[in-house]
Design a protein around this motif. Structure first.
Motif, PDB file in Angstrom:
ATOM      1  N   GLU A  51      14.591  18.393  33.530  1.00 44.29           N
ATOM      2  CA  GLU A  51      14.561  19.584  32.828  1.00 44.29           C
ATOM      3  C   GLU A  51      16.039  19.860  32.494  1.00 44.29           C
ATOM      4  N   PRO A  52      16.470  20.317  31.250  1.00 48.20           N
ATOM      5  CA  PRO A  52      17.844  20.804  31.051  1.00 48.20           C
ATOM      6  C   PRO A  52      18.550  21.832  32.318  1.00 48.20           C
ATOM      7  N   LEU A  53      19.646  21.576  32.696  1.00 49.72           N
ATOM      8  CA  LEU A  53      20.257  22.411  33.513  1.00 49.72           C
ATOM      9  C   LEU A  53      20.429  23.827  33.327  1.00 49.72           C
ATOM     10  N   VAL A  54      20.081  24.893  34.002  1.00 48.98           N
ATOM     11  CA  VAL A  54      20.222  26.272  33.854  1.00 48.98           C
ATOM     12  C   VAL A  54      21.419  26.616  34.242  1.00 48.98           C
ATOM     13  N   VAL A  55      22.183  27.148  33.307  1.00 46.20           N
ATOM     14  CA  VAL A  55      23.578  27.872  33.993  1.00 46.20           C
ATOM     15  C   VAL A  55      23.254  29.243  34.097  1.00 46.20           C
ATOM     16  N   GLU A  56      23.245  29.573  35.478  1.00 42.62           N
ATOM     17  CA  GLU A  56      22.745  31.101  35.856  1.00 42.62           C
ATOM     18  C   GLU A  56      23.578  31.356  37.222  1.00 42.62           C
ATOM     19  N   GLU A  57      23.530  32.739  37.486  1.00 44.81           N
ATOM     20  CA  GLU A  57      24.269  33.381  38.516  1.00 44.81           C
ATOM     21  C   GLU A  57      23.645  33.065  39.834  1.00 44.81           C
ATOM     22  N   ILE A  58      24.294  32.719  40.853  1.00 42.69           N
ATOM     23  CA  ILE A  58      23.938  32.215  42.114  1.00 42.69           C
ATOM     24  C   ILE A  58      24.677  32.924  43.262  1.00 42.69           C
ATOM     25  N   LYS A  59      24.230  32.789  44.511  1.00 46.42           N
ATOM     26  CA  LYS A  59      24.985  33.196  45.600  1.00 46.42           C
ATOM     27  C   LYS A  59      25.661  32.160  46.575  1.00 46.42           C
ATOM     28  N   VAL A  60      27.003  32.377  47.022  1.00 45.53           N
ATOM     29  CA  VAL A  60      27.567  31.130  47.609  1.00 45.53           C
ATOM     30  C   VAL A  60      27.870  31.878  48.760  1.00 45.53           C
ATOM     31  N   ASP A  61      27.213  31.349  49.946  1.00 51.20           N
ATOM     32  CA  ASP A  61      27.524  32.114  51.370  1.00 51.20           C
ATOM     33  C   ASP A  61      28.919  31.557  51.693  1.00 51.20           C
ATOM     34  N   PRO A  62      29.578  32.238  52.717  1.00 52.66           N
ATOM     35  CA  PRO A  62      31.113  31.708  53.372  1.00 52.66           C
ATOM     36  C   PRO A  62      30.774  30.661  53.996  1.00 52.66           C
TER      37      PRO A  62
END
Length: 403
Positions: A51-62
């Motif tokens: 599937e095409p990659l989806v550029v989206e907002e994510i959360k990145v933990d410390p």
């Protein structure tokens, strides 16, 4: 070799430090403290096989104990990313997932126990890590690590078996190859980050995360190509051309490239489609019995056999670099090894990534290796699907994504 299609202007260090994630509650990296906080940023998420990659907002933990959080400034695309993205192997189907393993960037924060890296350090993420403490890392006979070695099946962090990425509604997003670089921020084990000279071009240094190190290292560390020797390279993608560059630096007298794409050429080039005889017979004819070293970079067992038979009996060495997802076994009869030919595989060019990669980076800075021609395209991160297609169509060596 492909000519570069875009300008080579590099984003300055100051601009890199002051760049921000695209979310209102995210602070500027250079002026605001984000250590210990969850960061929201953009990532290209693989939602399912093919599937095409989806550029989206994510959360990145410390980062947790012995981990670092890195701001990715440049990332490129390798065929291994595409293989996993396709999901051809059931065991590799961990989705949603953030792929990518060739990159360069800056440390944003470090976790407990990390003493050799600090905020602001320029680093290269490495998929074949080096903890420095295990029996493997302490051995001079291998560049593998007991816990941080390359493992495409692993999709969580070593520390606690959990993900550091999540969707905006809290669902986990899996990791890839100890790195996951198709994101503005990533969390990796400290043993998977190699610190480099801050004066180095991060755009060029991103290639050392995989193709350059693997190809050059195969010629230098694994085969130990000698001056005046003869070399045949099967598969002239970025990996094969890195082998050619490493062999050139070592003073090889003849470098023969084999590929079915005639656009990917070097001085001595063979396209198997143009021959009426097996490739190994042509190479033996050209070199008076076979080459001293051959390198299989295509990931095809039939090509591997041709590569093996193209070497000179008595002393020929074949180095296996290509990834072979197909379950077919080696097409060799045991007695063929009694002719003195050898075959061996290499991971990351036998470089110990964390301790030896900084020296390789310095050699690139000093002009020992020429990296310019490997970058054939440059696109903004948001156009990552276009970059994927360029590689799928065989139109690029490396397309560097700018964040």
């Amino acid at each position: 070799m492909f000519a570069s299609q875009l300008t080579r202007k590099i984003r300055t260090f100051t601009r890199s430090l002051t760049s921000t994630c695209r979310h209102s509650n995210i602070r500027r990296f250079s002026t605001m403290e984000t250590s210990g906080e969850v960061i929201t940023c953009k990532a290209a998420v693989a939602r399912g096989p093919g599937e095409p990659l989806v550029v989206e907002e994510i959360k990145v933990d410390p980062p947790k104990k012995m981990e670092v959080r890195m701001k990715v400034l440049y990332s490129s695309i390798c065929h291994t990313d595409i293989d996993i993205w396709k999901g051809t192997n059931e065991a590799q189907r961990a989705f949603p997932r953030i792929l990518g393993h060739e990159a360069a960037g800056i440390i944003e924060s470090v976790g407990e126990g990390v003493t050799d890296l600090k905020k602001g350090d320029h680093v290269i993420p490495i998929f074949n890590g080096e903890c420095g403490n295990c029996v493997y890392c302490k051995s001079e006979k291998t560049n593998l690590c007991e816990t941080l070695r390359v493992n495409p099946m692993k999709s969580v962090m070593v520390n606690d078996g959990k993900c550091r990425f999540s969707t905006m509604d809290g669902k986990p997003i899996y990791h890839f190859l100890n790195t996951s670089t198709f994101t503005e921020y990533t969390v990796i084990d400290a043993g998977c980050a190699a610190k480099i000279d801050p004066d180095a071009s991060l755009k060029k240094m991103s290639l050392l995360s995989c193709c350059i190190s693997t190809g050059v290292g195969a010629a230098w560390n694994c085969a130990n190509v000698q001056a005046g020797s003869t070399v045949a390279i099967f598969g002239l993608g970025a990996l094969g051309l890195a082998v050619a560059e490493g062999s050139r630096v070592r003073g090889a007298s003849t470098i023969i490239g084999v590929d079915i794409n005639s656009e990917k050429f070097i001085k001595d080039f063979i396209n198997p489609k143009d021959l009426g005889t097996p490739v190994h017979e042509k190479i033996r004819e050209m070199t008076g019995g076979g080459v001293d070293y051959s390198f299989e970079c295509a990931g095809n067992v039939d090509v591997l056999r041709e590569s093996f038979l193209s070497t000179h009996d008595g002393w020929g060495s074949t180095v296996l670099l290509g990834i072979h997802p197909n379950p077919r076994m080696l097409p060799l009869h045991p007695m063929e090894l009694f002719d003195g030919r050898k075959i061996i595989g290499t991971v990351f060019g036998d470089f110990k990534g964390k301790s030896q990669l900084p020296h390789l980076a310095q050699q690139c800075i000093n002009g020992v290796l020429n990296l310019d021609e490997f970058i054939t395209h440059e696109l903004p991160f948001e156009k990552i699907n276009e970059a994927f297609q360029l590689l799928l169509d065989g139109k690029s060596l490396r397309c560097v994504l700018k964040f």
